[in-house]
Design a protein around this motif. Sequence first.
Motif, PDB file in Angstrom:
ATOM      1  N   ALA A 169       0.890  -1.134  -0.043  1.00  0.00           N
ATOM      2  CA  ALA A 169       0.020   0.028  -0.169  1.00  0.00           C
ATOM      3  C   ALA A 169       0.919   1.270   0.008  1.00  0.00           C
ATOM      4  N   PRO A 170       0.418   2.334  -0.551  1.00  0.00           N
ATOM      5  CA  PRO A 170       1.276   3.541  -0.578  1.00  0.00           C
ATOM      6  C   PRO A 170       1.344   3.959   0.900  1.00  0.00           C
ATOM      7  N   LYS A 171       2.834   4.423   1.251  1.00  0.00           N
ATOM      8  CA  LYS A 171       3.103   4.788   2.563  1.00  0.00           C
ATOM      9  C   LYS A 171       2.274   5.761   2.954  1.00  0.00           C
ATOM     10  N   THR A 172       1.859   6.725   2.046  1.00  0.00           N
ATOM     11  CA  THR A 172       1.215   7.963   2.523  1.00  0.00           C
ATOM     12  C   THR A 172      -0.424   7.637   2.916  1.00  0.00           C
ATOM     13  N   ALA A 173      -1.010   6.456   2.558  1.00  0.00           N
ATOM     14  CA  ALA A 173      -2.264   5.967   2.926  1.00  0.00           C
ATOM     15  C   ALA A 173      -2.250   5.144   3.967  1.00  0.00           C
ATOM     16  N   VAL A 174      -1.254   4.569   4.613  1.00  0.00           N
ATOM     17  CA  VAL A 174      -1.221   3.482   5.676  1.00  0.00           C
ATOM     18  C   VAL A 174      -1.524   4.002   6.934  1.00  0.00           C
ATOM     19  N   HIS A 175      -1.063   5.086   7.522  1.00  0.00           N
ATOM     20  CA  HIS A 175      -1.189   5.348   8.793  1.00  0.00           C
ATOM     21  C   HIS A 175      -2.443   6.294   8.920  1.00  0.00           C
ATOM     22  N   GLY A 176      -3.379   5.750   9.881  1.00  0.00           N
ATOM     23  CA  GLY A 176      -4.629   6.343  10.143  1.00  0.00           C
ATOM     24  C   GLY A 176      -5.343   5.666  11.399  1.00  0.00           C
ATOM     25  N   MET A 207      -1.823   7.471  18.901  1.00  0.00           N
ATOM     26  CA  MET A 207      -1.682   8.836  19.303  1.00  0.00           C
ATOM     27  C   MET A 207      -2.989   9.268  19.862  1.00  0.00           C
ATOM     28  N   ASP A 208      -2.705  10.343  20.546  1.00  0.00           N
ATOM     29  CA  ASP A 208      -4.011  11.210  21.260  1.00  0.00           C
ATOM     30  C   ASP A 208      -5.000  11.470  20.006  1.00  0.00           C
ATOM     31  N   ASN A 209      -4.710  11.668  19.102  1.00  0.00           N
ATOM     32  CA  ASN A 209      -5.569  12.174  17.883  1.00  0.00           C
ATOM     33  C   ASN A 209      -6.114  10.765  17.065  1.00  0.00           C
ATOM     34  N   GLY A 210      -5.812   9.713  17.652  1.00  0.00           N
ATOM     35  CA  GLY A 210      -6.270   8.373  17.240  1.00  0.00           C
ATOM     36  C   GLY A 210      -5.589   7.671  15.760  1.00  0.00           C
ATOM     37  N   ILE A 211      -4.579   8.400  15.653  1.00  0.00           N
ATOM     38  CA  ILE A 211      -3.696   7.849  14.446  1.00  0.00           C
ATOM     39  C   ILE A 211      -2.959   6.541  15.143  1.00  0.00           C
ATOM     40  N   VAL A 212      -3.118   5.266  14.522  1.00  0.00           N
ATOM     41  CA  VAL A 212      -2.610   4.224  14.930  1.00  0.00           C
ATOM     42  C   VAL A 212      -1.229   3.842  14.137  1.00  0.00           C
ATOM     43  N   GLU A 213      -0.416   3.369  14.968  1.00  0.00           N
ATOM     44  CA  GLU A 213       1.156   2.574  14.384  1.00  0.00           C
ATOM     45  C   GLU A 213       1.063   1.348  14.625  1.00  0.00           C
ATOM     46  N   ARG A 214       0.889   0.440  13.618  1.00  0.00           N
ATOM     47  CA  ARG A 214       0.976  -1.154  13.900  1.00  0.00           C
ATOM     48  C   ARG A 214       1.839  -1.624  12.948  1.00  0.00           C
ATOM     49  N   GLU A 215       3.172  -2.009  13.507  1.00  0.00           N
ATOM     50  CA  GLU A 215       4.130  -2.665  12.680  1.00  0.00           C
ATOM     51  C   GLU A 215       4.788  -3.939  13.301  1.00  0.00           C
ATOM     52  N   LEU A 216       4.991  -4.776  12.491  1.00  0.00           N
ATOM     53  CA  LEU A 216       5.972  -5.906  12.697  1.00  0.00           C
ATOM     54  C   LEU A 216       7.481  -5.344  12.295  1.00  0.00           C
ATOM     55  N   CYS A 217       8.382  -4.949  13.384  1.00  0.00           N
ATOM     56  CA  CYS A 217       9.358  -4.147  13.451  1.00  0.00           C
ATOM     57  C   CYS A 217      10.632  -4.648  13.810  1.00  0.00           C
ATOM     58  N   PRO A 218      11.464  -5.510  13.244  1.00  0.00           N
ATOM     59  CA  PRO A 218      12.611  -6.159  13.483  1.00  0.00           C
ATOM     60  C   PRO A 218      13.640  -4.900  14.067  1.00  0.00           C
TER      61      PRO A 218
END
Length: 193
Positions: free
Chosen positions: A20-27, A109-120
């Motif tokens: 997916a486009p990086k710009t569209a992933v985080h929300g 985040m406080d504004n509702g944006i979620v970060e969800r990563e599998l992150c080695p």
Amino acid sequence: MTPDEHVVLLDTDGNAIGTAPKTAVHGPDTPLHLAFSSYVFDRQGRVLLTRRASHKLTWPDVWTNSCCGHPLPGEPIPDAVVRRLSYELGLQVDRVDLLLPRFSYRAVMDNGIVERELCPVYRAVVSAEAVPNPDEVGQVRWVPWKEFAHDVLSGGMDISPWCREQLSHLDGLGPDPLSWPVADPADLPPAAR
């Protein structure tokens, strides 16, 4: 970041299921995707901390580990670490070592944006000073590892949520970050191998 930069989407077992486009992933409904975190050390065992640029979508102006990012589809993660350290911090890396192959997190985040990563998580060792890219990094500072780990784990330092979670794992690897054991790449999730 280029406008068409894509990230790798994952299922819960770490298999690639698309991009997916990086710009569209985080929300608010961020899908699980592949990323990495890196901790840059100098030869004295000091860690390079960065303050995220004030215009970043996620966690602006927050202090964190040296560099995080997303591998491009098909890009080996160590190559992505080297690429992003060069772009964000102007660093040439002497070596990159895998530390935590299966680290994963979700933060809101406080504004509702979620970060969800599998992150080695990786260690990078450098011999030069950072030259921060203001598009990515607001400020940098070198800190002795033991001081940094103590400050974060005792609650005395405000830090990104992923860095706070990673610190408890990294602290268990021993007091000298330059002698931490390197993890087996076979333990990475399938999409990262």
